[in-house]
Each structure stands twice: as C-alpha cells, then as structure tokens.
Scaffold this active site. Structure first.
Site, PDB file in Angstrom:
ATOM      1  N   HIS A 146       8.672 -15.416  16.871  1.00 22.86           N
ATOM      2  CA  HIS A 146       7.441 -14.701  17.233  1.00 22.86           C
ATOM      3  C   HIS A 146       6.955 -15.311  18.540  1.00 22.86           C
ATOM      4  O   HIS A 146       6.994 -16.527  18.720  1.00 22.86           O
ATOM      5  CB  HIS A 146       6.385 -14.850  16.143  1.00 22.86           C
ATOM      6  CG  HIS A 146       5.091 -14.141  16.425  1.00 22.86           C
ATOM      7  ND1 HIS A 146       5.032 -12.895  17.010  1.00 22.86           N
ATOM      8  CD2 HIS A 146       3.796 -14.506  16.213  1.00 22.86           C
ATOM      9  CE1 HIS A 146       3.764 -12.518  17.123  1.00 22.86           C
ATOM     10  NE2 HIS A 146       3.001 -13.476  16.659  1.00 22.86           N
TER      11      HIS A 146
ATOM     12  N   GLU B 249      -5.486   5.313  -8.225  1.00 21.84           N
ATOM     13  CA  GLU B 249      -5.370   6.377  -7.229  1.00 21.84           C
ATOM     14  C   GLU B 249      -5.409   5.885  -5.783  1.00 21.84           C
ATOM     15  O   GLU B 249      -4.903   6.568  -4.889  1.00 21.84           O
ATOM     16  CB  GLU B 249      -6.471   7.424  -7.451  1.00 21.84           C
ATOM     17  CG  GLU B 249      -6.419   8.105  -8.810  1.00 21.84           C
ATOM     18  CD  GLU B 249      -5.106   8.837  -9.059  1.00 21.84           C
ATOM     19  OE1 GLU B 249      -4.415   9.197  -8.086  1.00 21.84           O
ATOM     20  OE2 GLU B 249      -4.760   9.053 -10.240  1.00 21.84           O
TER      21      GLU B 249
END
Length: 331
Positions: A108, A227
């Site tokens: 990185h 949900e």
C-alpha cells in the site's frame, strides 16, 4: 484497455540469490511470506521478538528474526505492518540497514505517497499490492491459482526495479491471475477513496441509516436487521461474481425496478458532492495529515467512534440473530 502481465512476463530467477525480509505476520505478511517460501525463495520474517506472531511464523516453518536483523540481512524488504506504525519502525529499525542496491517494497502506497517514509535515493522502491486479503492470497496459491495484484515503481535506482517487482508478484502467485501497472499516487488515492466512500464508510453508514429509518417508523429491529444488513451478502456475492449486471439479472423484477428507480434518489447529487469532497481531502493530503496525527495521539477519535459503533442497536440485535445461524463462524 489496460494491459495485464502474467507468469510468462516474470522471471523468478531474479530473486533466487536474494534474501527477502517480510516485515509483519498479519494477514498479508503470513500469506505473502509463506507463498514466497513455497516458491523456493529465501524468506525471513521480521517481527517483535517472542510475540504471538513470532511463534506463529516459526510454526509455519519460516525463518524469524527481529525487524532490524531481518532488514540487515535482506536484499528486499517488504513492509506489511499497519500504515500508522510503519514510519516509526522504518526510522528505528530499517533505515539504518538500507544500503545501496537494496529494494524497499510495499503493498500500500500511503507512507511513500504522503512522505511519511522518505527512502534514500540509491535504493529501489516498489509496490506489489494483491487485490485481496492475505488469507485469500495464501489459499489461492495453494490451489494453484492466485489473486490479481497491482505493481508500481516509485524509485528505480538499479534500473531493474520493475523486473524485481514482477518476480515478487510471481513469487506470491499474483502473476498467475494477472498484474496491472499503476503508480503509488493512483493506488493510494483510489484505495483510500474506496474504503471511505463505498466499501467501508459509505456502506456501513447506508446500512445504519436504513436500519434506523425502519425502526423509527415502528418496524421490529430484527426484521429491519434482516432487510438492511443480513441480506446484503446475497447481493454483494452476485456483484462480486458477475458485476452489477448479474445482480440485476438474479434479483426479482420488483427489486430491479425499485432499485433502479429509487437508488439514484438515495445516492443523489448531494451524495456525489460529498464523494468529490472526500476525494479532494485525500488528494490534498488533508486526510493523511489527520490520520497520522490520530495515530500519534493514541487514536482518541477512532477509539470513541469504535465504542459508538459497538453500542449501536444494529450490533446488539445482530449479535442475537447471528447466534441463531449455525453456519456462521462463532464470534
């Protein structure tokens, strides 16, 4: 179209007489060091003496040494410790052993791009960044495959930095899947943007906001959890396997119509403006400055945010519901 490079484009012999020090034995450190070792290369893992990782690396059959000892012996030093501690470790234990001709490697680009680490001009500085977690880097290698990676050259003092980077990518199995060339700037800024705006920050905030909206409207928290959070994996798996096109193809017509018509109202122009502002803070170094200061003051903001996150209702409800799911790993 971007050009991909593979095993045939890399020569592992470039590393045959070299010693590679992998600094750190976390997810990436463990995966990369074991793959390099199994590719027949000379690997030393640099760690804090006698810590838990020291024992784990030894158990994996790897040579282990202190960070300073590993850096002194190595021709190639791969930095795989957290971004926020790299600078201190580099200055105290690695920089004194960076002689002309050595290679400093990263997965990185943060510390190089934002000048937290300023290497001497007579060494090569490269990046080989697998686009997957370390456990997947290891698992796919053992299966005869690999995880794609990015390759970047920051400093080419020897004239052979790219050759070294491609050989390293081959050694960890990445060149089996494909290697794409980039720059430290591009990798760092896009990686931070993805983490903040979409993959971690945006996604987590969207989940919590949608959960809170349902609960505040009087729906049961357990139903709201299913949900807004639980079913997200089903959607992400489809996207991961075949892009957005596969997701839209496999969901119901109701979900497709509702998603396509309502989605742009949720992620709207105001959202896009916030994304542009987040990108600007990354590009101008404002986020990096803030993050470095956070690390040097014992993470006060991050610690407080973590506590708030753990106390959120969605975490309490989720822990109870996940206990019902025997297929999930135990927390």
């Amino acid at each position: 179209m971007v050009k991909m490079f593979y095993d045939k484009d890399a020569n592992l012999d470039v590393l045959k007489n070299k010693t590679i020090a992998v600094i750190g034995f976390g997810s990436q450190g463990a995966g990369q060091s074991q793959n390099l070792h199994d590719s027949g290369l000379n690997v030393i893992v640099g760690l804090r003496e006698n810590g838990a990782s020291w024992k784990a690396a030894k158990k994996a059959g790897l040579t282990v040494a202190t960070v300073a000892e590993a850096a002194k012996k190595a021709d190639i030093i791969q930095m795989l410790i957290p971004d926020e501690i790299q600078r201190d470790v580099y200055e105290k234990e690695i920089a004194p052993h960076l002689k002309k001709g050595k290679t400093l490697c990263f997965s990185h680009g943060f510390n190089i791009h934002f000048n937290q680490i300023v290497p001497p001009k007579d060494i090569d500085v490269i990046m080989v960044a697998p686009k997957g977690p370390g456990f997947l880097v290891r698992r796919t290698y053992t299966e005869g495959a690999g995880v794609p990676a990015l390759l970047a050259i920051y400093q080419d003092a020897s004239g052979k930095a790219r050759e070294t980077g491609m050989a390293y990518a081959k050694g960890i199995g990445a060149a089996r899947a494909g290697v794409i060339e980039t720059t430290f700037k591009e990798e760092t800024e896009t990686d931070l943007f993805g983490e903040q705006v979409d993959l971690c920050g945006g996604c987590a905030s969207m989940i919590k906001a949608s959960f809170e909206t349902l609960v505040e409207a009087g729906y049961q928290p357990e139903i709201a959890y299913f949900e807004t959070l639980h079913e997200l994996k089903l959607i992400v798996d489809l996207i991961h396997e075949g892009g957005l096109a596969k997701m839209w193809r496999y969901v119901s017509n109701t979900a497709e119509y509702g998603g396509m018509t309502v989605g742009p109202r949720i992620i709207n122009e105001q959202s896009r403006q916030a994304m542009k502002e987040a990108l600007a803070r990354i590009q101008n170094g404002e986020f990096a400055k803030e993050f470095v200061l956070e690390g040097r003051t014992n993470r006060p903001v991050l610690n407080a945010l973590e506590r708030q996150e753990h106390e959120h209702q969605i975490e309490k409800v989720g822990k109870e519901l996940r206990a019902m799911m025997s297929w999930l790993p135990k927390e």
